[in-house]
Design an enzyme around this catalytic site. Structure first.
Site, PDB file in Angstrom:
ATOM      1  CD1 TRP A 170     -49.695 -14.394  15.982  1.00 15.32           C
ATOM      2  CD2 TRP A 170     -50.791 -15.661  17.741  1.00 15.32           C
ATOM      3  NE1 TRP A 170     -51.288 -13.983  16.177  1.00 15.32           N
ATOM      4  CE2 TRP A 170     -51.806 -15.025  16.979  1.00 15.32           C
ATOM      5  CE3 TRP A 170     -51.219 -16.525  18.665  1.00 15.32           C
ATOM      6  CZ2 TRP A 170     -53.443 -15.032  17.428  1.00 15.32           C
ATOM      7  CZ3 TRP A 170     -52.522 -16.584  19.147  1.00 15.32           C
ATOM      8  CH2 TRP A 170     -53.452 -15.996  18.425  1.00 15.32           C
ATOM      9  CE  LYS A 194     -43.719 -12.280   9.268  1.00 17.59           C
ATOM     10  NZ  LYS A 194     -43.693 -11.868  10.735  1.00 17.59           N
ATOM     11  CB  SER A 248     -55.701 -14.737   9.181  1.00 19.05           C
ATOM     12  OG  SER A 248     -54.839 -13.777   8.592  1.00 19.05           O
ATOM     13  CE1 TYR A 258     -48.619  -9.346  -0.870  1.00 12.63           C
ATOM     14  CE2 TYR A 258     -47.711 -11.242   0.562  1.00 12.63           C
ATOM     15  CZ  TYR A 258     -48.241  -9.987   0.209  1.00 12.63           C
ATOM     16  OH  TYR A 258     -48.729  -9.220   1.767  1.00 12.63           O
ATOM     17  CD  GLU A 270     -52.086 -26.619   5.993  1.00 17.20           C
ATOM     18  OE1 GLU A 270     -53.153 -26.568   6.311  1.00 17.20           O
ATOM     19  OE2 GLU A 270     -51.509 -27.500   5.250  1.00 17.20           O
ATOM     20  CB  CYS A 305     -55.885 -23.458  12.601  1.00 17.49           C
ATOM     21  SG  CYS A 305     -54.901 -24.783  12.814  1.00 17.49           S
ATOM     22  CD  GLU A 404     -59.715 -19.228  12.867  1.00 20.41           C
ATOM     23  OE1 GLU A 404     -59.387 -18.248  12.009  1.00 20.41           O
ATOM     24  OE2 GLU A 404     -59.098 -20.156  13.048  1.00 20.41           O
TER      25      GLU A 404
HETATM   26  P1  NAP Z   1     -51.989 -13.843  10.467  1.00 20.64           P
HETATM   27  O1  NAP Z   1     -52.308 -12.463  10.970  1.00 20.64           O
HETATM   28  O2  NAP Z   1     -52.351 -14.357   9.140  1.00 20.64           O
HETATM   29  O3  NAP Z   1     -50.391 -13.774  10.663  1.00 20.64           O
HETATM   30  C1  NAP Z   1     -49.745 -14.718  10.268  1.00 20.64           C
HETATM   31  C2  NAP Z   1     -48.385 -14.420   9.797  1.00 20.64           C
HETATM   32  O4  NAP Z   1     -48.534 -13.715   8.658  1.00 20.64           O
HETATM   33  C3  NAP Z   1     -47.450 -13.659  10.809  1.00 20.64           C
HETATM   34  O5  NAP Z   1     -46.206 -13.937  10.793  1.00 20.64           O
HETATM   35  C4  NAP Z   1     -47.797 -12.335  10.291  1.00 20.64           C
HETATM   36  O6  NAP Z   1     -46.595 -11.412  10.538  1.00 20.64           O
HETATM   37  C5  NAP Z   1     -47.646 -12.656   8.771  1.00 20.64           C
HETATM   38  N1  NAP Z   1     -48.364 -11.568   8.032  1.00 20.64           N
HETATM   39  C6  NAP Z   1     -49.273 -10.713   8.378  1.00 20.64           C
HETATM   40  N2  NAP Z   1     -49.545  -9.722   7.403  1.00 20.64           N
HETATM   41  C7  NAP Z   1     -49.071  -9.999   6.242  1.00 20.64           C
HETATM   42  C8  NAP Z   1     -48.770  -9.529   5.097  1.00 20.64           C
HETATM   43  N3  NAP Z   1     -49.396  -8.722   4.679  1.00 20.64           N
HETATM   44  N4  NAP Z   1     -48.046 -10.071   4.304  1.00 20.64           N
HETATM   45  C9  NAP Z   1     -47.240 -11.188   4.551  1.00 20.64           C
HETATM   46  N5  NAP Z   1     -47.174 -11.901   5.841  1.00 20.64           N
HETATM   47  C10 NAP Z   1     -48.057 -11.133   6.556  1.00 20.64           C
HETATM   48  O7  NAP Z   1     -52.447 -15.030  11.452  1.00 20.64           O
HETATM   49  P2  NAP Z   1     -52.109 -15.192  13.118  1.00 20.64           P
HETATM   50  O8  NAP Z   1     -53.164 -14.136  13.738  1.00 20.64           O
HETATM   51  O9  NAP Z   1     -50.751 -14.745  13.361  1.00 20.64           O
HETATM   52  O10 NAP Z   1     -52.601 -16.522  13.372  1.00 20.64           O
HETATM   53  C11 NAP Z   1     -53.831 -16.806  13.609  1.00 20.64           C
HETATM   54  C12 NAP Z   1     -54.679 -17.628  12.179  1.00 20.64           C
HETATM   55  O11 NAP Z   1     -53.652 -18.573  11.744  1.00 20.64           O
HETATM   56  C13 NAP Z   1     -56.072 -18.217  12.350  1.00 20.64           C
HETATM   57  O12 NAP Z   1     -56.711 -17.851  11.408  1.00 20.64           O
HETATM   58  C14 NAP Z   1     -55.538 -19.673  12.538  1.00 20.64           C
HETATM   59  O13 NAP Z   1     -56.451 -20.191  12.202  1.00 20.64           O
HETATM   60  C15 NAP Z   1     -54.453 -19.741  11.454  1.00 20.64           C
HETATM   61  N6  NAP Z   1     -53.820 -20.963  11.689  1.00 20.64           N
HETATM   62  C16 NAP Z   1     -54.052 -22.103  10.911  1.00 20.64           C
HETATM   63  C17 NAP Z   1     -53.252 -23.245  10.924  1.00 20.64           C
HETATM   64  C18 NAP Z   1     -53.333 -24.330  10.070  1.00 20.64           C
HETATM   65  O14 NAP Z   1     -52.538 -25.450   9.981  1.00 20.64           O
HETATM   66  N7  NAP Z   1     -54.476 -24.505   9.274  1.00 20.64           N
HETATM   67  C19 NAP Z   1     -52.530 -23.301  12.053  1.00 20.64           C
HETATM   68  C20 NAP Z   1     -52.202 -22.516  12.946  1.00 20.64           C
HETATM   69  C21 NAP Z   1     -52.954 -21.168  12.793  1.00 20.64           C
HETATM   70  P3  NAP Z   1     -46.708 -10.439  11.871  1.00 20.64           P
HETATM   71  O15 NAP Z   1     -47.708 -11.043  12.875  1.00 20.64           O
HETATM   72  O16 NAP Z   1     -45.361 -10.711  12.416  1.00 20.64           O
HETATM   73  O17 NAP Z   1     -47.036  -9.223  11.690  1.00 20.64           O
END
Ligand code: NAP
Ligand code: MG
Length: 505
Positions: A170, A194, A248, A258, A270, A305, A404
């Site tokens: 997000w 998604k 994350s 999976y 990422e 990130c 983080e």
């Molecule tokens: P997140 O909780 O891992 O969620 C990311 C996506 O995964 C969302 O679309 C979420 O869906 C989905 N998701 C959640 N649980 C899942 C599951 N069990 N199986 C499959 N998909 C699932 O991360 P976030 O809180 O959105 O974003 C923050 C994180 O992203 C931070 O750790 C940040 O460092 C990282 N990030 C990394 C980069 C990079 O390029 N390295 C860039 C941006 C962000 P819902 O939320 O809709 O349930």
């Protein structure tokens, strides 16, 4: 950043009143309700008020989207188009995104809390730029001919994988999707994406614009809904050939499970970071360092990130740099993200704000000192605002230096020697980005080489640009990189064709 006029708050409010939001699943070129009929609420984190009800997809909707993407992949309507035609359609899409920049920026701002100045000038412009950049490469990339023996012609070509799934966070909802869509679609794949549930709205409109630009039905499908059902269904689907995930580290690991338990689809991850910024003792322009350090940690409310969340500063410069930071923070007003001068909007949700405030409490409890910020502000707005927060006296083993936080919270850590600075910087399970500040050429090259990070900025906070790969070492990434032409290869299979020539009769 692109040169664009930021709308005034009044102009934005007027435009919001006439926004028509897309809230249903986008499958096979059209919008449809979720098969289960469910919907979920997305809210504006600046007010805590609901904006819209979005279709809550589930595994059956993923089946439908994958079937559409599979048909489009198998009949060649996209993969076998002339490269120049695929390029033209993607560029037409990028042009439409640009033409709808204000509308998309407003959607992004009200759904995520990102300042309008950022969404107009950066997020949406870069989304279009990313798609255009990958499209422009399509008809300029060649295969290879191997040095095979006489009588043999051996070609090495790249073919699309087929259906690419993507699961998006997000924090940069449109742009993180573009980092996947640009190279995956350019190389001839079809997609099922998604978006994160907090911020699903912009991608639905962007997918519709793809269709309006002439991209064939079924090439790009968007399924909204929870990660635990829609995300997992994409990750496990046998009809998906590759899944690209940004988010994350914990959820990233699940995609490896999976895939391992199913069709061994390719997995590109990422993930998170705890990026260091090192300030060496020879630096004289601490005003510039403070300006860069602030961008590194306060940009996008620290929901980044590659946020530079650990400022590792030489003992001789610590006090002066803290003073410069205090002055610099005045340039980072917190407030209504629709106000064109706001640089920090709210965090994305109440629960995320509570997580960030818990980290701040843990920093205090473990003995670090808050020198700036540290408390929720503007609570009367109903929004989730946390101001720029700086901790002094942090040790690298404290929770705030290890985990983080994904908020505007900076930890200042002292060092004495170059070797100690490098050791502190690398003492993290992550390895996404790093920056270092010095005018000494030798220190710059030595330390840049020693840092375990995918992107190292020297004398500035930097993530590179569209031309450079972005990805992390260690727990920050797996399997590939976003951006750059390198991103094309990871969405293709490499094929050898070994042709035996008959001798001349
Ligand atoms: P997140 O909780 O891992 O969620 C990311 C996506 O995964 C969302 O679309 C979420 O869906 C989905 N998701 C959640 N649980 C899942 C599951 N069990 N199986 C499959 N998909 C699932 O991360 P976030 O809180 O959105 O974003 C923050 C994180 O992203 C931070 O750790 C940040 O460092 C990282 N990030 C990394 C980069 C990079 O390029 N390295 C860039 C941006 C962000 P819902 O939320 O809709 O349930
Ligand atoms: Mg929202």
């Amino acid at each position: 950043m692109t040169d664009t006029l930021i709308p005034t708050r009044d102009a934005s409010l007027a435009a919001i009143a006439s926004l028509s939001l897309r809230t249903r699943l986008f499958i096979d070129g059209g919008f449809r309700d979720a098969q289960g009929g469910g919907r979920f609420t997305t809210e504006n984190p600046a007010t805590g008020k609901p904006i819209a009800e979005v279709a809550e997809g589930g595994p059956l909707d993923v089946d439908l989207a994958v079937a559409a993407a599979r048909r489009a992949a198998d009949d060649g309507r996209w993969s076998r188009l002339n490269p120049a035609d695929r390029k033209r359609l993607l560029i037409a899409w990028a042009d439409r995104i640009d033409a709808h920049r204000e509308e998309l920026a407003l959607i992004e701002t009200i759904d995520s809390g990102k300042p309008i100045a950022d969404t107009v000038s950066f997020d949406i412009g870069e989304t279009a730029n990313c798609i255009r950049w990958h499209a422009e490469a399509i008809d300029k990339l060649y295969g290879q001919v191997a040095p095979a023996p006489e009588g043999i012609v051996a070609t090495i070509t790249h073919e699309p994988l087929g259906v690419v799934g993507a699961v998006i966070p997000w924090n940069y909802p449109a742009l993180m999707a573009a980092w996947k869509m640009g190279p995956a679609l350019a190389t001839g794949n079809t997609m099922v994406i998604k978006p994160a549930s907090y911020t699903a709205l912009s991608l639905l409109r962007i997918a519709e614009l793809a269709s309006e630009a002439g991209i064939p039905d079924g090439v790009l499908n968007v399924v909204t809904g929870p990660g635990a059902s829609v995300g997992e269904a994409i990750g496990r689907h046998d009809g998906v050939d590759c899944v690209a995930f940004t988010g994350s580290t914990d959820v990233g690991r699940r995609f490896l499970h999976y895939a391992a338990e199913g069709n061994l689809k390719r997995v590109l991850l990422e993930l998170g970071g705890k990026s260091p910024q090192i300030v060496f003792p020879d630096v004289t322009d601490l005003v510039s360092v403070a300006a860069n350090a602030a961008i590194a940690i306060f940009m996008n409310m620290g929901e980044n990130c590659s946020a530079g969340s650990r400022l590792i500063v030489h003992r001789s410069k610590r006090a002066a740099l803290l003073e410069a930071l205090e002055v610099e923070v005045a340039n980072w007003p917190v407030g209504d993200p629709l106000d064109s001068s706001t640089r920090l909007g709210p965090l994305v949700s109440r629960s995320h704000m509570e997580t960030v405030l818990r980290y701040i409490a843990s920093g205090r409890a473990e003995g670090a000192r808050v020198v700036l910020g540290g408390e929720r502000v503007l609570a009367e707005s109903g929004g989730y605002f946390v101001p720029p927060t700086v901790f002094d006296g942090v040790r690298n083993d404290m929770t705030i230096a290890r985990e983080e936080i994904f908020g505007p919270v900076l930890s200042v850590i002292e060092f004495d020697t170059e070797a100690e600075a490098v050791a502190l910087a690398n003492d993290t399970p992550y390895g996404l980005a790093a920056s270092l500040y010095t005018d000494d050429l030798h220190v710059a090259h030595r330390v840049a080489r020693d840092l375990k990070a995918g992107v190292v900025g020297v004398n500035a906070y930097a993530e590179g640009d569209q031309t450079t790969p972005f990805g992390g070492y260690r727990l920050s990434g797996f399997g590939g990189h976003d951006k750059g032409v390198q991103a094309h290869d990871q969405y293709t299979e490499t094929k050898t064709t070994w042709i035996t020539l008959r001798s001349r009769p």
